[in-house]
Design an enzyme around this catalytic site. Structure first.
Site, PDB file in Angstrom:
ATOM      1  N   CYS A  64       5.267  44.330  32.883  1.00  0.00           N
ATOM      2  CA  CYS A  64       6.336  43.698  33.651  1.00  0.00           C
ATOM      3  C   CYS A  64       7.330  43.182  32.615  1.00  0.00           C
ATOM      4  CB  CYS A  64       5.753  42.562  34.488  1.00  0.00           C
ATOM      5  SG  CYS A  64       7.005  41.608  35.350  1.00  0.00           S
ATOM      6  N   GLU A  66      10.139  36.704  28.253  1.00  0.00           N
ATOM      7  CA  GLU A  66       8.701  36.940  28.390  1.00  0.00           C
ATOM      8  C   GLU A  66       8.434  38.303  29.023  1.00  0.00           C
ATOM      9  OE1 GLU A  66       7.184  32.333  28.676  1.00  0.00           O
ATOM     10  OE2 GLU A  66       7.568  33.358  30.554  1.00  0.00           O
ATOM     11  N   CYS A  86       3.807  36.246  39.148  1.00  0.00           N
ATOM     12  CA  CYS A  86       5.144  36.435  39.698  1.00  0.00           C
ATOM     13  C   CYS A  86       5.875  35.110  39.914  1.00  0.00           C
ATOM     14  CB  CYS A  86       5.027  37.131  41.045  1.00  0.00           C
ATOM     15  SG  CYS A  86       5.121  38.879  40.848  1.00  0.00           S
ATOM     16  N   CYS A 132      11.715  30.584  42.254  1.00  0.00           N
ATOM     17  CA  CYS A 132      11.449  31.284  40.997  1.00  0.00           C
ATOM     18  C   CYS A 132      11.717  30.393  39.783  1.00  0.00           C
ATOM     19  CB  CYS A 132      12.325  32.528  40.943  1.00  0.00           C
ATOM     20  SG  CYS A 132      12.338  33.312  39.340  1.00  0.00           S
ATOM     21  N   CYS A 147      17.200  32.123  43.008  1.00  0.00           N
ATOM     22  CA  CYS A 147      16.131  32.117  44.005  1.00  0.00           C
ATOM     23  C   CYS A 147      15.346  30.810  43.853  1.00  0.00           C
ATOM     24  CB  CYS A 147      15.217  33.318  43.804  1.00  0.00           C
ATOM     25  SG  CYS A 147      16.122  34.868  43.761  1.00  0.00           S
ATOM     26  N   CYS A 186      18.486  33.913  34.231  1.00  0.00           N
ATOM     27  CA  CYS A 186      18.934  34.728  35.367  1.00  0.00           C
ATOM     28  C   CYS A 186      20.168  34.077  35.979  1.00  0.00           C
ATOM     29  CB  CYS A 186      17.831  34.839  36.418  1.00  0.00           C
ATOM     30  SG  CYS A 186      18.255  36.014  37.727  1.00  0.00           S
TER      31      CYS A 186
HETATM   32  S1  SF4 Z   1      13.421  36.072  41.476  1.00  0.00           S
HETATM   33 FE1  SF4 Z   1      14.019  34.856  39.649  1.00  0.00          FE
HETATM   34  S2  SF4 Z   1      14.422  36.363  38.062  1.00  0.00           S
HETATM   35 FE2  SF4 Z   1      14.425  37.485  40.013  1.00  0.00          FE
HETATM   36  S3  SF4 Z   1      16.576  37.487  40.698  1.00  0.00           S
HETATM   37 FE3  SF4 Z   1      15.649  35.663  41.617  1.00  0.00          FE
HETATM   38  S4  SF4 Z   1      16.058  34.006  40.149  1.00  0.00           S
HETATM   39 FE4  SF4 Z   1      16.400  35.941  39.061  1.00  0.00          FE
END
Ligand code: SF4
Length: 347
Positions: free
Chosen positions: A108, A95, A340, A122, A119, A115
């Site tokens: 963005c 995306e 975000c 996220c 995190c 990923c």
């Molecule tokens: S915020 Fe999300 S996309 Fe960014 S490094 Fe952490 S897990 Fe990966």
């Protein structure tokens, strides 16, 4: 008969294309023509290349494919934000988002499918990392957004942030190649100062960027300046502790003289206490930097909730009293899950 996989022609540099034509007994200049079709004119098929002879087009067809992205679905938020679900040549989806404000339009973009980091706050972290994006796939996201910016907001794209899906420094070479293309006269001719690479903080790669004398800006998703808290919300912090991150950032500043932006969300009950603020102030004083406090959008189970305005005001007051520049960024595109931390290929 066994089929040999054809090579993606857009993986070749202009020099490599020129060499290819010479090796085929043609003129190097032909490489320039094809390059122009691929990158400036956005050709999706060799047949589009009308100033190239039929035989040459057939020869290209036999040797190469042109991989390109397709915007599968475009969603427009009531605040003008646009989110693209972008289908890659192998069917995977990433995306990218267009964020308009009164003074700028920012793309963005994603750098990986899924990923590899985890995190906790996220949505992208819930997707397995499938692969890195190629330079042309990153570039094409930018071009698609630039077109939408002109169409819906009557102005070209003004800024780019690598803050979509993925950790850009885990796909460093391709991100760099894409930025080279974006900033070149043959691409968008955009100043690197308008591009920000946002990382969760990979010390070794931050030093490498400094050594490579990159000209774009650096942002770090910090979210806590206390190791135990940061490891809780960004578990890889255990391997890249704040001490190493700070040392890498000092190295970056020393070499580039570019201030770092810390992206920071204040969550209820997680990092909203005075000790969290004090730690951030101290961290900021060590390397020239500024802080961007970002509004958070809960993703599902509600474990992470935006802290109260009071807590955010306390952060702002303390940072300002200590001479640290701080901005508070309101979230955009919430109604289409484009804000975000919300990018997760949801239907
Ligand atoms: S915020 Fe999300 S996309 Fe960014 S490094 Fe952490 S897990 Fe990966």
């Amino acid at each position: 008969m066994e089929q040999v996989a054809k090579k993606d022609i857009r993986a070749l540099s202009k020099e490599q294309l020129r060499d290819f034509f010479v090796s085929e007994g043609d003129k190097a200049f032909r490489g320039n023509q094809v390059y122009e079709w691929l990158w400036q004119k956005g050709a999706h098929s060799f047949d589009d290349m009308t100033n190239i002879s039929k035989e040459t087009r057939k020869m290209l067809e036999d040797n190469f494919v042109i991989n390109h992205i397709r915007v599968d679905k475009m969603q427009r938020s009531s605040d003008g934000t646009i989110k693209n679900a972008v289908r890659l040549h192998d069917g995977l989806i990433v995306e990218s988002v267009l964020i308009p404000t009164s003074t700028r339009t920012t793309a963005c973009v994603s750098s990986q499918v899924g990923c590899s980091l985890d995190c906790k706050f996220c949505a992208t972290s819930r997707l397995k990392r499938m692969r890195n994006l190629n330079p042309d796939e990153i570039y094409d996201q930018v071009i698609a957004i630039d077109r939408e910016s002109r169409l819906y907001h009557n102005r070209p794209l003004s800024n780019i942030v690598f803050m979509g899906m993925g950790e850009p420094l885990m796909n460093y070479n391709n991100v760099l190649k894409a930025i080279d293309k974006i900033t070149s006269e043959e691409g968008l001719g955009m100043s690197p100062k308008r591009i920000t690479v946002s990382t969760s903080g990979v010390p070794k790669m931050i030093k490498k960027m400094a050594d490579d004398e990159v000209k774009f800006k650096l942002a770090v998703s910090l979210h806590s300046a206390i190791d135990e808290v940061r490891t809780e919300i960004m578990p890889f912090n255990e391997h890249f502790p704040l001490k190493d991150l700070k040392e890498a950032l000092a190295y970056w500043y020393d070499k580039t003289k570019n201030k770092i932006t810390y992206e920071y969300v204040v969550w209820d009950g997680i990092n909203d206490q005075q000790k969290d603020i004090n730690a951030l102030v101290k961290f900021c004083k060590d390397v020239p930097s500024k802080v961007n406090l970002i509004e958070y959008n809960p993703i599902d189970d509600g474990q992470f909730q935006q802290a109260s305005n009071k807590a955010i005001d306390r952060y702002v007051d303390s940072l300002e009293q200590n001479g640290i520049t701080v901005t508070v960024r309101r979230s955009r595109g919430k109604d289409i899950d484009a804000a975000c931390g919300q990018l997760a290929n949801k239907e």
